[in-house]
Design an enzyme around this catalytic site. Structure first.
Site, PDB file in Angstrom:
ATOM      1  N   HIS A 265       2.553  27.570 -14.503  1.00  0.00           N
ATOM      2  CA  HIS A 265       3.798  28.197 -14.048  1.00  0.00           C
ATOM      3  C   HIS A 265       4.605  27.191 -13.262  1.00  0.00           C
ATOM      4  O   HIS A 265       4.034  26.370 -12.543  1.00  0.00           O
ATOM      5  CB  HIS A 265       3.499  29.423 -13.165  1.00  0.00           C
ATOM      6  CG  HIS A 265       4.672  30.333 -13.049  1.00  0.00           C
ATOM      7  ND1 HIS A 265       5.657  30.129 -12.109  1.00  0.00           N
ATOM      8  CD2 HIS A 265       5.026  31.422 -13.763  1.00  0.00           C
ATOM      9  CE1 HIS A 265       6.570  31.073 -12.258  1.00  0.00           C
ATOM     10  NE2 HIS A 265       6.223  31.862 -13.254  1.00  0.00           N
ATOM     11  N   ASP A 319       1.551  36.437 -18.228  1.00  0.00           N
ATOM     12  CA  ASP A 319       1.466  36.731 -19.660  1.00  0.00           C
ATOM     13  C   ASP A 319       0.043  36.751 -20.193  1.00  0.00           C
ATOM     14  O   ASP A 319      -0.209  37.314 -21.253  1.00  0.00           O
ATOM     15  CB  ASP A 319       2.282  35.691 -20.448  1.00  0.00           C
ATOM     16  CG  ASP A 319       3.766  35.930 -20.284  1.00  0.00           C
ATOM     17  OD1 ASP A 319       4.158  37.103 -20.303  1.00  0.00           O
ATOM     18  OD2 ASP A 319       4.517  34.966 -20.117  1.00  0.00           O
TER      19      ASP A 319
END
Ligand code: CMC
Length: 382
Positions: A265, A319
């Site tokens: 991320h 996700d």
């Protein structure tokens, strides 16, 4: 930052640029914290509803009981789609991917809204409510259209998650499934200036309109480095099929310097707090629905990634476990990213309204690295 030839630095990917102030969500990437208006995401996932979390993001405080009831009523009163939107869904190719369909349908909603170009915060909030209310019917009924099923209208007696799943499947979901979707909607509702939110802000900063901003954002969310990653995770799990294949797969990817989807991320260098919650949820749902294999494979991927790259700050992101969660709810894989749309509309619209309070056109510059003083060569001499 890279030195440019001018006095400025190039900030590739705007990774170190703070583009504006916001009071909506706070992210501490080093410690894995996400708060909406100061409230920890874990507390919201456990205690709130999607509708209440949207109210919080748009009003910067939790609603009273009567305020929440009024807000919920406003949303449900906007569930219905204009007649021509039903026809538009029917006219879309059945082979279209849902994200292409949704980008088109969201854009088309503007033409049925007399307030489309009104820029007051009140009008923009009303448009946000319409987008939030109508998008679930668009997604569910596009899915019905492509599967040759009759349309089902949204039910204003139901909350967003339950109404969506009822339209999608033609029957009421179990409480666990409706709750799972509701929690996913809460967890995805806002996340600072992520790529799609920033794209929405670029559009609204030109004093365009909220529908255009949300259409821009849908197109941006679609990419596999952003919202499309949850679909990529599920494709990986399906291709693997068995836990015994996980180790070679992950190590091979890392050796080839390829990305393992659902990991890493831009902001979180610690565990994504949304993934922490979703992991527990994915485990429970997978067990309830006979998809334990998916959860076990995911856990093994996480273990190997932890040994190999956790020290570099690469951990599962939102996700990774949302893929197993959505699959266990019974969603087709290409509907995973549309769930992100349904939720992130809250963030996109909230940020647009907030940004417009002190609007400045977003217009960065580039460092020109091409030639100068080049001759114009006539066509017959090239
Ligand atoms: N698998 C393997 N290595 C990775 C991964 C990954 N998923 N993500 C980052 N790295 C490595 C990358 O190879 C690089 O290594 P090195 O320094 O040796 O070259 C290092 O980590 C830094 O990567 P980066 O691309 O410079 O970092 P970034 O901040 O630009 O990337 C990201 C963020 C999300 C684009 C990236 O982590 C990625 O591609 N992840 C996979 C796609 C994904 O899951 N996206 C969903 C993000 S969360 C939901 C959302 O925001 O939509």
């Amino acid at each position: 930052m890279t030195a440019a030839t001018s006095t400025n630095m190039i900030d590739q990917g705007l990774a170190n640029t703070i583009a504006a102030e916001s009071k909506m969500s706070f992210i501490d990437g080093q410690n894995g914290v996400l708060e909406y208006v100061g409230i920890d995401i874990d507390a919201l996932a456990r205690n709130s509803t999607f509708e209440e979390s949207v109210y919080l993001l748009w009003h910067f405080r939790l609603p009273s009981e009567s305020e929440l009831a009024a807000f919920t009523d406003q949303i449900r009163n906007e569930y219905a789609l204009p007649d021509q939107m039903w026809q538009l869904i029917k006219d879309l190719p059945k082979t279209a991917s849902p994200m292409h369909a949704i980008r088109t349908l969201v854009s088309a909603l503007a033409m049925h809204d007399p307030e489309a170009d009104e820029q007051s915060p009140e009008a923009n909030t009303r448009k946000g409510i319409r987008l939030l209310a109508k998008t679930p019917a668009l997604i569910a009924n596009f899915d019905r259209h492509r599967k040759d099923k009759d349309f089902i209208k949204p039910d204003p007696s139901l909350d967003i998650a339950t109404s969506f799943l009822t339209m999608l499947n033609g029957e009421k979901p179990t409480d666990t499934m409706a709750k799972a979707l509701d929690v996913c909607l809460i967890l995805h509702a806002d996340h600072g200036f992520n790529a799609s939110t920033f794209a929405a802000l670029v559009t609204i900063s030109t004093l365009s309109d909220v529908y255009s901003a949300v259409t821009t954002a849908v197109g941006t969310l679609k990419g596999p480095l952003h919202g499309g990653a949850n679909e990529a995770v599920m494709h990986t799990l399906n291709e693997l099929g068995d836990i015994s294949k996980v180790e070679d797969f992950v190590r091979g990817k890392l050796e080839r310097k390829e990305r393992v989807m659902g990991f890493g991320h831009r902001v979180y260098k610690a565990y994504d707090p949304r993934a922490t919650y979703l992991k527990t949820f994915a485990k429970q749902l997978a067990a309830d629905t006979g998809n334990q294999n998916l959860y076990e494979m995911s856990r093994r991927i996480e273990e190997i990634m932890a040994e190999a790259v956790a020290a570099k700050g690469i951990h599962p992101n939102v996700d990774f476990y949302s893929a197993t969660t959505y699959y266990s709810i019974g969603l087709d894989i290409d509907l995973f990213t549309p769930m992100f749309v349904m939720s992130r509309i809250a963030g996109w619209v909230g940020h647009c309204i907030e940004y417009l309070q002190d609007n400045k056109l977003i217009r960065p510059r580039c460092e020109y690295t091409g030639p100068h003083s080049s001759p114009y060569v006539p066509m017959n001499e090239r």
